[in-house]
Write a protein that holds these residues in place. Structure first.
Motif, short mmCIF file in Angstrom:
data_model
loop_
_atom_site.label_atom_id
_atom_site.label_comp_id
_atom_site.label_asym_id
_atom_site.label_seq_id
_atom_site.Cartn_x
_atom_site.Cartn_y
_atom_site.Cartn_z
N ASN A 1 8.21 5.15 3.52
CA ASN A 1 8.16 6.48 4.15
C ASN A 1 6.90 6.67 4.98
OD1 ASN A 1 10.68 7.74 3.34
ND2 ASN A 1 9.94 7.45 1.27
N SER B 1 7.66 1.67 -9.82
CA SER B 1 6.28 1.54 -10.29
C SER B 1 5.93 2.64 -11.28
CB SER B 1 5.30 1.57 -9.10
OG SER B 1 5.51 0.45 -8.28
N THR B 2 6.46 3.85 -11.06
CA THR B 2 6.21 4.97 -11.99
C THR B 2 6.72 4.60 -13.39
OG1 THR B 2 6.39 6.57 -10.20
CG2 THR B 2 6.69 7.41 -12.44
N SER C 1 5.73 6.75 -0.41
CA SER C 1 5.95 5.32 -0.61
C SER C 1 5.67 4.60 0.71
CB SER C 1 7.39 5.06 -1.03
OG SER C 1 8.26 5.31 0.06
N ASN D 1 11.84 1.67 -1.60
CA ASN D 1 10.47 2.20 -1.67
C ASN D 1 10.57 3.65 -2.12
OD1 ASN D 1 10.43 0.36 1.12
ND2 ASN D 1 8.77 -0.02 -0.28
N GLY D 2 9.81 4.01 -3.15
CA GLY D 2 9.80 5.41 -3.60
C GLY D 2 10.92 5.75 -4.56
#
Length: 509
Positions: free
Chosen positions: A406, A44-45, A403, A39-40
Motif C-alpha cells: 500500500n 506478521s501481526t 503495508s 501485504n497487510g
C-alpha cells in the motif's frame, strides 16, 4: 493429532482496524508451514502475537497441546519459539558472536566468556550448515550472512519452532537457494518452521502445508502437494490472478529520453557509469536488466538530479536536464518511483495525505503565498487513495503504518497523477504480493498506452521479460546489448548480464 503450535480464534485489534479476526493456525512437528497472504493481510501481526510482541484481544495459544500465555518474547523463547524478523534486529558494530549471545551471555566469575561463546556459535553453525565467521563485525558481512546470524540467535536460545518473516525479501537468488537448503536441514534436525511469505514459487518448492489469510481473516489450510500457484493466488486475493501481463504491441513515437556518452563517478572518484547511451521513446517500456551494482542506481540518480555526472548529455524532449536540480527535472516531466520506498519515496511519519503531495505541495491549489491548503491536500489524497486502491484506515493515517504494497501504491498514485512524460520505475514490485504486482504492472502498461515513456529497472528477470518492450542490458556501467524480449531467453540475458557478448551469449543458448 498433536500439534506443536495451535493458535485458536485469535483476534487482534489496533485503533480503527481489526488486524486478525478469529484466525486458526495449527502447525505439525517437523513441517514447514507457510502463512500466505497479501501485504497487510495480518500475517506478521499473527506471528507477533505468537512471539509475545502483541497481546490478543481473544483466542487461545497452545504449545504441544498445553494452553500458554505468551506475554513477552522471553516467554516465547522459554517455550522454544524463535523469530527471524524481516528487518533484522542486529547491532551493527557488535561481532557475530556478541549479537547471538546478547541478553543471554555465558558468564564466568561475573565476566562474559566470549571464547566459550564463540566455540558454542561455531558448533551450532556447523551442526546446521550455517557457515559464519563468529568474530566478524555485522557491518562487514552481507545481508544473507546477517540473516544467518538471526537464525543462529534463535538456535542458540534453544528454539524448536522457528518463525521466518518474509525471509527472502532482501536476498539475492543465490542467497535464496542457500536459505531453502538451510531450512531443509533444520527440519531434518527435528525443528518446525512457520514461513510468512507471499512468494508462491517458494511455497511450492519448500513447504508442506499452507494457511491462507485474507484481509485479517483465515481462509483455510491446504496441503501444498494438492494445490498449485494459481489456486493459492486466488485464495490469497479472492479472485483469479494473471501471472503473465496482457498487453498490445507497442506504438513507439518520438524520443522522450536520450542519454549520450554519460559518465558518472562516485564519491571515491571511481567511474560507475561509463560513456552510457540509452534511448526511451513515447509509448514504450524499456527495461534495464543487470546484476545489482552495475550502475543502475547511479543511472537513475543522474537522470533525476540526485547525483551529478562528469560528462555527456541527458535529453528530455530534446532539452538537456543533466546536473539540474531535482525539482526542475521533476517539473520538466519526470516521474520517479524510487527503489527504496522508505528512504526516498515517503516521509514515514507524515500522514498518507501529505505524502501524496510531496512533489506538488508548493503549487496551487495546495498552497497560496506559502500557506498550505490542507482541505485541498486531503481532498486530492482521498481521490488518489480510491483510484489506486491504497488500503488505509484514512488519509490521515501515518505512512509508516501501511503495508509495503500500500505504501508502493501511494507512491505510484502520486507519480502517475502528475502525468509525467517519462516515468522511471525502479524495483517497483520489490517485496510485494502477486495481487499488488499485477496491479502495478497494469498501471505501467497503461502509462505506455497513454503515450508516455517508461524506464523500468528491476533485478527480477521475469518482470523485465514480462513487462518490457525492449531490454537494455547494463554491465559495468555500460549498456552492452539491447534485445527484444520475444527473441531472447532468461539464459541469454543472464550471460549478457555477466559480461558475455551478444554473439557468445547466443552461441551458448
Amino acid at each position: 493429532m498433536e500439534y506443536v503450535i495451535e493458535m485458536l480464534g485469535i483476534r487482534k485489534e489496533f485503533p480503527g482496524i481489526v488486524a486478525n479476526d478469529n484466525i486458526n493456525l495449527q502447525v505439525k512437528k517437523g513441517e514447514i508451514h507457510a502463512l500466505l497472504g497479501e501485504n497487510g493481510a495480518g500475517k506478521s501481526t499473527l506471528m507477533n502475537v505468537l512471539f509475545g510482541l502483541y497481546q490478543p484481544e481473544k483466542g487461545e495459544i497452545r504449545v504441544k497441546g498445553k494452553p500458554v500465555s505468551i506475554t513477552n518474547p522471553n516467554i516465547a523463547n522459554d517455550l522454544g519459539i524463535g523469530m527471524v524478523h524481516q528487518h533484522f534486529m542486529l547491532v551493527n558494530n557488535f561481532s557475530v558472536t556478541e549479537n547471538i549471545i546478547l541478553g543471554n551471555e555465558p558468564t564466568q566469575s561475573g565476566k562474559i566468556n566470549l571464547k566459550d561463546a564463540e566455540k558454542q556459535v561455531k558448533d551450532i553453525s556447523e551442526k546446521y550448515g550455517l557457515a559464519v565467521n563468529p568474530s566478524a563485525k555485522i557491518s562487514d558481512i552481507s545481508v544473507g550472512m546477517q540473516q544467518r546470524v538471526e537464525i543462529l540467535k534463535t538456535l542458540y536460545r534453544g528454539a524448536e519452532i522457528l518463525i521466518f518473516d518474509e525471509p527472502t525479501a532482501v536476498l539475492t537468488p543465490q542467497e535464496i537457494k542457500e536459505l531453502i537448503s538451510i531450512m531443509k536441514t533444520l527440519i531434518k534436525e527435528g525443528k518446525s518452521i512457520i514461513l510468512i511469505t507471499h512468494k508462491l514459487k517458494e511455497i511450492m518448492e519448500v513447504c508442506d502445508r499452507v494457511t491462507v489469510i485474507r484481509k485479517g481473516e483465515g481462509i483455510g489450510t491446504v496441503n501444498v502437494s494438492e494445490t498449485n500457484p494459481n489456486e493459492l493466488a486466488s485464495l490469497m486475493v479472492g479472485r483469479e490472478v494473471l501471472f503473465t501481463t496482457e498487453k498490445t504491441e507497442p506504438k513507439p513515437a518520438a524520443e522522450v529520453l536520450k542519454i549520450e556518452n554519460l559518465t558518472v563517478k562516485d564519491s571515491r572518484n571511481v567511474t560507475v557509469i561509463d560513456s552510457l547511451n540509452l534511448s526511451v521513446r513515447a509509448g514504450e517500456i524499456v527495461g534495464i536488466a543487470g546484476v545489482d551494482g552495475n550502475g543502475q542506481s547511479e543511472l537513475i540518480e543522474s537522470i533525476t538530479g540526485l547525483m551529478s555526472s562528469e560528462s555527456g548529455s541527458i535529453l528530455l524532449n530534446g532539452k538537456d536536464i543533466r546536473n539540474q536540480r531535482p525539482r526542475k527535472i521533476t517539473e520538466a516531466g519526470v516521474g520517479h518511483i524510487p527503489q527504496d520506498r522508505h528512504k526516498h519515496g515517503l516521509v514515514l511519519d507524515f500522514p498518507v495525505g501529505e505524502n501524496m503531495v510531496l512533489q506538488t505541495y508548493y503549487q496551487k491549489p495546495f498552497s497560496k503565498r506559502g500557506v498550505l491548503n490542507f482541505k485541498a491536500i486531503y481532498e486530492k489524497a482521498e481521490k488518489l487513495i480510491k483510484e489506486f486502491d491504497v488500503r488505509t484506515p484514512g488519509s490521515s493515517t501515518l505512512a509508516r503504518s501501511l503495508s509495503g504494497g500500500n505504501q508502493q501504491k501511494a507512491i505510484i498514485g502520486r507519480e502517475i497523477d502528475r502525468d509525467p512524460d517519462l516515468l522511471i520505475a525502479a524495483q517497483p514490485t520489490r517485496g510485494l504480493d502477486v495481487g499488488a504486482i499485477e496491479f502495478i504492472h497494469r498501471r505501467l502498461i497503461e502509462q505506455r498506452d497513454k503515450g508516455k515513456a517508461v524506464l523500468l529497472i528491476s533485478f527480477e528477470l521475469e518482470e523485465i521479460m514480462n513487462v518490457s518492450d525492449k531490454i537494455a542490458v547494463i554491465y559495468e556501467g555500460k549498456i552492452v546489448a539491447i534485445v527484444n524480449p520475444k527473441e531472447t531467453t532468461e539464459q541469454e540475458l543472464g550471460l549478457l548480464m555477466a559480461g558475455s557478448s551478444r554473439r557468445e551469449a547466443g552461441a551458448t543458448t
